[in-house]
Design a protein around this motif. Structure first.
Motif, PDB file in Angstrom:
ATOM      1  N   LEU A 114     -15.045  -1.585   3.971  1.00 13.20           N
ATOM      2  CA  LEU A 114     -13.789  -1.328   4.655  1.00 13.20           C
ATOM      3  C   LEU A 114     -13.794   0.089   5.229  1.00 13.20           C
ATOM      4  N   ASP A 115     -13.145   0.251   6.362  1.00 12.36           N
ATOM      5  CA  ASP A 115     -13.034   1.567   6.981  1.00 12.36           C
ATOM      6  C   ASP A 115     -11.980   2.363   6.223  1.00 12.36           C
ATOM      7  N   SER A 116     -12.425   3.128   5.231  1.00 14.54           N
ATOM      8  CA  SER A 116     -11.484   3.834   4.360  1.00 14.54           C
ATOM      9  C   SER A 116     -10.742   4.940   5.097  1.00 14.54           C
ATOM     10  N   ALA A 117     -11.385   5.563   6.094  1.00 15.66           N
ATOM     11  CA  ALA A 117     -10.705   6.608   6.863  1.00 15.66           C
ATOM     12  C   ALA A 117      -9.525   6.021   7.630  1.00 15.66           C
ATOM     13  N   GLU A 118      -9.722   4.835   8.212  1.00 12.31           N
ATOM     14  CA  GLU A 118      -8.625   4.184   8.925  1.00 12.31           C
ATOM     15  C   GLU A 118      -7.541   3.731   7.957  1.00 12.31           C
ATOM     16  N   THR A 119      -7.950   3.233   6.776  1.00 14.89           N
ATOM     17  CA  THR A 119      -6.961   2.856   5.768  1.00 14.89           C
ATOM     18  C   THR A 119      -6.075   4.045   5.426  1.00 14.89           C
ATOM     19  N   ALA A 120      -6.696   5.194   5.147  1.00 16.77           N
ATOM     20  CA  ALA A 120      -5.943   6.392   4.792  1.00 16.77           C
ATOM     21  C   ALA A 120      -5.020   6.827   5.925  1.00 16.77           C
ATOM     22  N   ARG A 121      -5.553   6.803   7.154  1.00 19.11           N
ATOM     23  CA  ARG A 121      -4.754   7.244   8.303  1.00 19.11           C
ATOM     24  C   ARG A 121      -3.538   6.358   8.501  1.00 19.11           C
ATOM     25  N   ARG A 122      -3.713   5.051   8.441  1.00 20.74           N
ATOM     26  CA  ARG A 122      -2.595   4.135   8.705  1.00 20.74           C
ATOM     27  C   ARG A 122      -1.544   4.205   7.589  1.00 20.74           C
ATOM     28  N   ILE A 123      -1.998   4.310   6.352  1.00 24.51           N
ATOM     29  CA  ILE A 123      -1.039   4.421   5.247  1.00 24.51           C
ATOM     30  C   ILE A 123      -0.247   5.727   5.384  1.00 24.51           C
ATOM     31  N   ASN A 124      -0.942   6.822   5.632  1.00 23.28           N
ATOM     32  CA  ASN A 124      -0.262   8.118   5.782  1.00 23.28           C
ATOM     33  C   ASN A 124       0.705   8.130   6.964  1.00 23.28           C
ATOM     34  N   THR A 125       0.337   7.435   8.038  1.00 22.33           N
ATOM     35  CA  THR A 125       1.141   7.449   9.255  1.00 22.33           C
ATOM     36  C   THR A 125       2.383   6.570   9.141  1.00 22.33           C
ATOM     37  N   PHE A 126       2.235   5.394   8.527  1.00 13.69           N
ATOM     38  CA  PHE A 126       3.304   4.399   8.632  1.00 13.69           C
ATOM     39  C   PHE A 126       4.092   4.154   7.345  1.00 13.69           C
ATOM     40  N   VAL A 127       3.473   4.262   6.187  1.00 15.62           N
ATOM     41  CA  VAL A 127       4.196   3.954   4.951  1.00 15.62           C
ATOM     42  C   VAL A 127       5.087   5.145   4.583  1.00 15.62           C
ATOM     43  N   PRO A 128       6.391   4.939   4.457  1.00 17.97           N
ATOM     44  CA  PRO A 128       7.323   6.063   4.285  1.00 17.97           C
ATOM     45  C   PRO A 128       7.103   6.875   3.009  1.00 17.97           C
ATOM     46  N   ASN A 129       6.784   6.223   1.891  1.00 15.81           N
ATOM     47  CA  ASN A 129       6.697   6.907   0.603  1.00 15.81           C
ATOM     48  C   ASN A 129       5.319   6.673   0.000  1.00 15.81           C
ATOM     49  N   ALA A 130       4.304   7.274   0.643  1.00 16.12           N
ATOM     50  CA  ALA A 130       2.919   6.989   0.255  1.00 16.12           C
ATOM     51  C   ALA A 130       2.203   8.235  -0.237  1.00 16.12           C
ATOM     52  N   THR A 131       1.307   8.015  -1.193  1.00 16.16           N
ATOM     53  CA  THR A 131       0.363   9.032  -1.646  1.00 16.16           C
ATOM     54  C   THR A 131      -1.035   8.460  -1.439  1.00 16.16           C
ATOM     55  N   VAL A 132      -1.886   9.190  -0.738  1.00 17.79           N
ATOM     56  CA  VAL A 132      -3.231   8.700  -0.423  1.00 17.79           C
ATOM     57  C   VAL A 132      -4.267   9.675  -0.969  1.00 17.79           C
ATOM     58  N   GLN A 133      -5.264   9.125  -1.649  1.00 15.43           N
ATOM     59  CA  GLN A 133      -6.373   9.938  -2.135  1.00 15.43           C
ATOM     60  C   GLN A 133      -7.687   9.356  -1.617  1.00 15.43           C
ATOM     61  N   ILE A 134      -8.527  10.208  -1.046  1.00 14.60           N
ATOM     62  CA  ILE A 134      -9.857   9.815  -0.594  1.00 14.60           C
ATOM     63  C   ILE A 134     -10.869  10.449  -1.544  1.00 14.60           C
ATOM     64  N   LEU A 135     -11.654   9.616  -2.223  1.00 15.26           N
ATOM     65  CA  LEU A 135     -12.610  10.106  -3.217  1.00 15.26           C
ATOM     66  C   LEU A 135     -13.958  10.361  -2.544  1.00 15.26           C
ATOM     67  N   PRO A 136     -14.443  11.600  -2.561  1.00 14.37           N
ATOM     68  CA  PRO A 136     -15.737  11.900  -1.926  1.00 14.37           C
ATOM     69  C   PRO A 136     -16.902  11.295  -2.694  1.00 14.37           C
ATOM     70  N   GLY A 137     -17.864  10.755  -1.951  1.00 21.31           N
ATOM     71  CA  GLY A 137     -19.067  10.205  -2.563  1.00 21.31           C
ATOM     72  C   GLY A 137     -18.872   8.879  -3.264  1.00 21.31           C
ATOM     73  N   VAL A 138     -17.732   8.232  -3.067  1.00 22.00           N
ATOM     74  CA  VAL A 138     -17.411   6.975  -3.753  1.00 22.00           C
ATOM     75  C   VAL A 138     -17.437   5.823  -2.753  1.00 22.00           C
ATOM     76  N   GLY A 139     -17.996   4.686  -3.192  1.00 21.98           N
ATOM     77  CA  GLY A 139     -18.086   3.503  -2.346  1.00 21.98           C
ATOM     78  C   GLY A 139     -16.902   2.576  -2.515  1.00 21.98           C
ATOM     79  N   HIS A 140     -17.167   1.268  -2.403  1.00 25.46           N
ATOM     80  CA  HIS A 140     -16.077   0.292  -2.440  1.00 25.46           C
ATOM     81  C   HIS A 140     -15.490   0.127  -3.831  1.00 25.46           C
ATOM     82  N   ALA A 141     -16.292   0.267  -4.861  1.00 21.79           N
ATOM     83  CA  ALA A 141     -15.795   0.109  -6.233  1.00 21.79           C
ATOM     84  C   ALA A 141     -15.107   1.401  -6.675  1.00 21.79           C
TER      85      ALA A 141
END
Length: 292
Positions: A246-273
């Motif tokens: 999955l395109d995790s960068a796009e997931t993070a961007r869309r959640i941050n942009t559109f979901v009103p009450n969201a917290t997003v964390q991107i884990l460096p060096g981590v895959g799908h699991a």
């Protein structure tokens, strides 16, 4: 007079022996479950659904939804901590290699939400926090979109349906397969991004499953900007920056942009699991909801 020919669903296992091998391994995991748990079988319109219930009976409910090609063993590293504060219900998705029926409700309809309606009704739950991973994350998000008044909090680990699905990893696996050198365990490592040196037993279980199991092949429906913007509950999303599925960068961007009450964390060096996020999720679930 015309007749309608009903298409027989494809079996979810490649053989009866393979199904038994996966079932035996799941029994072993359940026999060594780290805390006391009730094993429940809930009747639904899609067939029987297997649920592991743990924690205090009077605690707030937390419903756990695992990913594709998995079952509730996904949560064995988290369940002790989460069940101290919550009545946890680890649900085996129908159509996956767990204890539930082999039925596969259509993803591009309300069928999955109707199935989850039945599960929650059978458990006596009117509202709950939902936590889902991958396909389970898609399932949780789909339910939150359709039943927003029933979800108090939404925690999503590498959820489907937000960022684009990726298929490049499949191309890397085709040539070895054609050459007769297909290594299921190596493929599992590619897809999950897990470290074989430290998480070998987890990869072994995944390899066993995908040696004998036929996963869903349809594309996950994508949630619209409008649907994401309408989510009223607090949302936590955790993704890995090396997710090949999955395109995790796009997931993070869309959640941050559109979901009103969201917290997003991107884990460096981590895959799908996404593993080892027990405390992060617990802190999110414990945080009091602010009423505006």
């Amino acid at each position: 007079m015309s007749t309608t020919v009903r298409k027989t669903p494809a079996p979810i296992y490649k053989s009866e022996a393979g199904a038994e091998a996966i079932t035996c391994r799941y029994r072993e995991v359940l026999s060594d479950w780290p805390i006391p748990a009730e094993q429940l079988r809930i009747p639904t319109r899609e067939g029987e659904t297997f649920v592991l219930a743990s924690g205090p009976q009077d605690a707030p409910p937390l419903v756990l939804l695992h990913g594709s090609g998995a079952n509730s063993s996904t949560w064995r590293g988290d369940i002790v901590s989460w069940s101290r504060d919550f009545r946890t219900y680890a649900v085996d998705l129908v159509g996956e290699p767990g204890g539930s029926a082999p039925s596969r409700p259509k993803l591009d309809s309300d069928a999955v939400a109707l199935w989850l309606d039945d599960v929650l009704a059978g458990l006596g739950i009117s509202s709950a926090a939902l936590l889902g991973m991958s396909l389970g994350g898609w399932t949780a998000l789909d339910y939150a979109v359709r039943r927003p008044d029933r979800i108090t909090r939404l925690a999503l680990l590498c959820p489907g349906g937000v960022g684009k699905q990726r298929y490049g990893w499949i191309l890397k696996e085709i040539l070895p397969r054609l050459a007769g050198r297909h290594d299921v365990r190596r493929s599992a490592q590619t897809v999950t991004g897990l470290d074989a040196a430290h998480l070998g037993p987890v990869l072994d279980d995944i390899a066993l499953t995908f040696t004998h199991f036929n996963p869903r092949t349809e594309r996950l429906p994508r949630f619209t900007d409008t649907q994401l913007a309408a989510l009223p509950m607090p949302v936590l999303v955790i993704v890995g920056d090396r997710d090949v599925m999955l395109d995790s960068a796009e997931t993070a961007r869309r959640i941050n942009t559109f979901v009103p009450n969201a917290t997003v964390q991107i884990l460096p060096g981590v895959g799908h699991a996404i593993l080892g996020q027990t405390d992060t999720v617990l802190n999110f679930l414990r945080t009091p909801t602010t009423v505006h």
